[in-house]
Design a protein around this motif. Sequence first.
Motif, PDB file in Angstrom:
ATOM      1  N   TYR A 117       0.793  -1.150   0.159  1.00 30.39           N
ATOM      2  CA  TYR A 117       0.060  -0.194  -0.027  1.00 30.39           C
ATOM      3  C   TYR A 117       0.967   1.410   0.118  1.00 30.39           C
ATOM      4  O   TYR A 117       0.743   2.002  -0.993  1.00 30.39           O
ATOM      5  N   PRO A 118       1.649   1.504   0.991  1.00 24.98           N
ATOM      6  CA  PRO A 118       2.300   2.828   0.998  1.00 24.98           C
ATOM      7  C   PRO A 118       3.234   2.933  -0.379  1.00 24.98           C
ATOM      8  O   PRO A 118       3.340   4.168  -0.940  1.00 24.98           O
ATOM      9  N   ASP A 119       3.796   2.000  -0.725  1.00 24.64           N
ATOM     10  CA  ASP A 119       4.440   2.068  -1.745  1.00 24.64           C
ATOM     11  C   ASP A 119       3.911   2.305  -3.033  1.00 24.64           C
ATOM     12  O   ASP A 119       4.100   2.828  -4.191  1.00 24.64           O
ATOM     13  N   LYS A 120       2.473   1.573  -3.108  1.00 23.81           N
ATOM     14  CA  LYS A 120       1.723   1.473  -4.549  1.00 23.81           C
ATOM     15  C   LYS A 120       0.284   1.741  -4.143  1.00 23.81           C
ATOM     16  O   LYS A 120      -0.083   1.192  -3.396  1.00 23.81           O
ATOM     17  N   ALA A 121      -0.403   2.908  -4.648  1.00 25.06           N
ATOM     18  CA  ALA A 121      -1.522   3.076  -4.549  1.00 25.06           C
ATOM     19  C   ALA A 121      -2.232   1.786  -4.764  1.00 25.06           C
ATOM     20  O   ALA A 121      -2.325   1.410  -5.958  1.00 25.06           O
ATOM     21  N   PRO A 122      -3.454   1.657  -3.994  1.00 24.18           N
ATOM     22  CA  PRO A 122      -4.502   0.572  -4.511  1.00 24.18           C
ATOM     23  C   PRO A 122      -5.287   0.947  -5.608  1.00 24.18           C
ATOM     24  O   PRO A 122      -5.637   2.287  -5.502  1.00 24.18           O
ATOM     25  N   GLU A 123      -5.650  -0.122  -6.425  1.00 27.75           N
ATOM     26  CA  GLU A 123      -6.647   0.279  -7.636  1.00 27.75           C
ATOM     27  C   GLU A 123      -7.975   0.312  -6.940  1.00 27.75           C
ATOM     28  O   GLU A 123      -8.563  -1.041  -6.807  1.00 27.75           O
ATOM     29  N   LEU A 124      -8.587   1.510  -6.720  1.00 24.64           N
ATOM     30  CA  LEU A 124      -9.987   1.352  -5.930  1.00 24.64           C
ATOM     31  C   LEU A 124     -10.816   1.542  -7.350  1.00 24.64           C
ATOM     32  O   LEU A 124     -10.700   2.059  -8.151  1.00 24.64           O
ATOM     33  N   PRO A 125     -12.089   0.755  -6.976  1.00 20.20           N
ATOM     34  CA  PRO A 125     -13.199   1.019  -8.134  1.00 20.20           C
ATOM     35  C   PRO A 125     -13.606   2.362  -8.108  1.00 20.20           C
ATOM     36  O   PRO A 125     -13.744   3.006  -6.956  1.00 20.20           O
ATOM     37  N   PRO A 126     -14.235   2.704  -9.075  1.00 20.66           N
ATOM     38  CA  PRO A 126     -14.822   4.219  -8.963  1.00 20.66           C
ATOM     39  C   PRO A 126     -15.782   4.706  -8.069  1.00 20.66           C
ATOM     40  O   PRO A 126     -15.906   5.785  -7.835  1.00 20.66           O
TER      41      PRO A 126
END
Lengths: 233, 475, 188
Positions: free
Chosen positions: A42-51
Amino acid sequence: MFNLIGSAINGVKHALGGLYQVKRGLETVAMHTWREPTTEAYPDKAPELPPHFRGRLALTVNPETGENLCISCRQCERVCPDKCIEITANKSTETNKLELIDFKIDHGLCMFCGLCTEVCPTYCIINTNDFEMADYTRSSLIYDLKKLTLTQEESAYYFAAKEMPLPKPKPAKPAAPAAGAAAAKPAAEAKPTATVSPKPAPESAKAPETTADKPAKEVEKKESPSTDTPSVN
Amino acid sequence: MKIDGTVVRGDHFSGNIAEIRKFAVMSLSWLTVIFVAVWGVCWALGIFIPMCLANSSFDFAAILSEVCKALTPIAAVLVFIPINAMFMVLMERRALALFTRRNGPNRVGPDGALQTAADAVKLLLKEDITPTGADALMFTLAPIIFFAPSIFGALPLLAAVTNNHKLFQIVDLPTGIFYVLAASSVPVVGIVMGGWASNNKYSLMGGLRSAAQAISYEIPLVLSLVTICLLAGTLDVVSIAYQQSGGLLNWNILGGGALIGLNKAIAALVSSSGAPFAEVMNAYYPYGWLSFVGAAVLCMCTVILFGVYLIGACAEINRIPFDLPEAESELVSGYNTEYSGIKFAIFFLAEFTNLFIVSTIAVVMFLGSGDCPLPTWLNPLSYPAVYEPLAKALSPVLSVLINDLHLINPPTFWAALWVIFKTYSLIFFAILVRGTLPRFRIDQLMDFGWKRLIPITLVIFVLVAFARGVINFHV
Amino acid sequence: MEQFELLTNWAQVNVEAFVLYALAIIAIPCAFCVLFDRAIIRSGFFLIGVFGAVCGLFLILQAQFLALAQLMIYTVGITLVVVIALMLTNPRLEKEGVAVEGRERFSGLVIATVFFLTIYCALRSESWPLSSLRMNPENVKQIGAALITTYALPFEFASVLLLAALMGAILLAKAEPKNDVSKIAGEN
């Protein structure tokens, strides 16, 4: 005697059966070694959130003109179960329309149910994908109009991502750059969402820029038939 | 993978190679650090200092060098235990992460390799709290009593795992395995003491459970080892280790020496020199088919004994699935609920050291100690045609290391490598078990111990005593 | 190694005496604590300390096997069971009848004196031969052989005694719900 032998055989069967089950369990767990971790970095890579993720609340602006879409109808304020929205508006004597003065949302109270976004007639209040709101005091969780309002680019992004129909002036707008600044002015004023008169001038200046914006334009084209319905309303 | 065990295509081997590689690199580098450190200390204390002293001329030089040599085993253990515990905690966390599809600690140091070192520093720097109402003396004494036996208990094993290196002969006791067992029975006193002294109901329950569990599972544990001693005819761990040398068939897990005859006969067959096959077989199995039945029974018995030993050992050191004394769900953390800082660190250290010692006992008693699993007649290195050119090619480098500096002692070196490999494999298996099996209920635990394991070991003991009569051992 | 043998021989007497005193310093205060400590569980733990020190005494007498058996059976096994039994008792129940009568005190004193005198005389009267021989490395084997040849009878007696004790324990612990029910039924 036979009884004893029989029970001994039974016991051995039982033990072997148990061992087999243990072996199966061990195998299954060991096989998991080959499967990729499901951990999010997470802090390294932003999560892919649904719109439609219900994150921090925000107010959109018209992605093309940059005007605030809120019409101060107070529906969100009324529907909010937590009473965390507070709208200050003033009836303008000139246009006889509500003029938004301040919009406060206490995110410390908000439970992110998304009811306010559902009732909003102009798709102004939305849930963004942002969830990093940690702060040091409770008072800093109360966001005011300035903090809530998104930029034009952000609004354009959310309008596209959430597949929301663009605000009304839009059908007029594509014609506007071609027709010139003069055509844009009356079109803008005809809209119910349009505010006081000084504003249209910067609007028309911005219009060519936003239409040049590619994703916004694409959405426009796609949504053009459906955008007519709100205008009828 | 579906729940019923079938593998969905594409899911298997789908590429967790990166994580596995990280785990392997981490393990190997930590192992290198651990054993190079232990090796260095042993060499410095046991060989280098005496070598320097031999050249000097003051009076006490001889005595001093002997004292240094005598202190080598304990120094080795003291250096080994803390570093090893750090590595084992890290290995456990990373391996569990692999099994549960997580990443594990990956922040401190390269790929999280220094995580447990940082944890250790944190624990040592933390405030040492003694709760109000606790019995301060007992509370302090408990971790020490828990930890001390694991230092002393490990000593006799040192001689066995280093192929009786002359520096470690001093710890080779004639009562070897009995000493180890006696030492390993002491920690439970520490647990009960800590549990009672904490003045906390969870701790007390943890202590009581631990005592009940340790007393019940010590019996099958000891009986399984005693049966192996019966087969070996000695309590001395070094002789037990020596008896098993010569490949997989000689190991105690396969008949406790019942297959030595077979091994020798095959060797005779392969080399086609010396005694013929039938003659060797007759010498070891004098009663024909009765002997073969005896050998088969022994093989079965020792495999079961190995299983019983693993179960008993798991229970003895309170590892999952026998971790009732520190069951988080019902007892918070059991006997160490109230412990923090350095005392907790000692409990933690001792737990992992006990796991290591228990695995080492299994390796020495069942898995041939430092013996290569390949039988001598299969091992290419045992043939002079292969071995000698290799030795010649490497001799310029090795002779300096072996003969001038005494840095490497080849028999010890290979034995140690095998022991390290086998022991950590067992530890890895223990971690796998931890990742798989749920915890026992206390009544199931007692039932299993008293009504299943103890009768099984007793029956096997009698069987082994009779089956031993029809085979010639260690001729 | 010869050097080391020399060193140990030279220091053996001193080291042995030193270790003996060290063990005595552990054992005697622990024994007193067993008697005088108010928390009964603590005295149980002190008893473990006493047995541990005795195990050390066996070690300096070179009786390795005996020392380890002492450690395993008395120090850990039996005493731990005693401690657990103590944990299960209710200390508040005992406090009610604390006052010790004068006569009881007197009889206790008499018993203690007689015991002390017996042990003192036993220790003083007989000469205790000390053999200067080193321990045979095969002493475990010798103990085993002696147990099933010379001392076979006492060994068997000890095991029968243990068996009887076990059966007695089972009999005591066995609940008798059936009898109780029939009794109650009979009374009614």
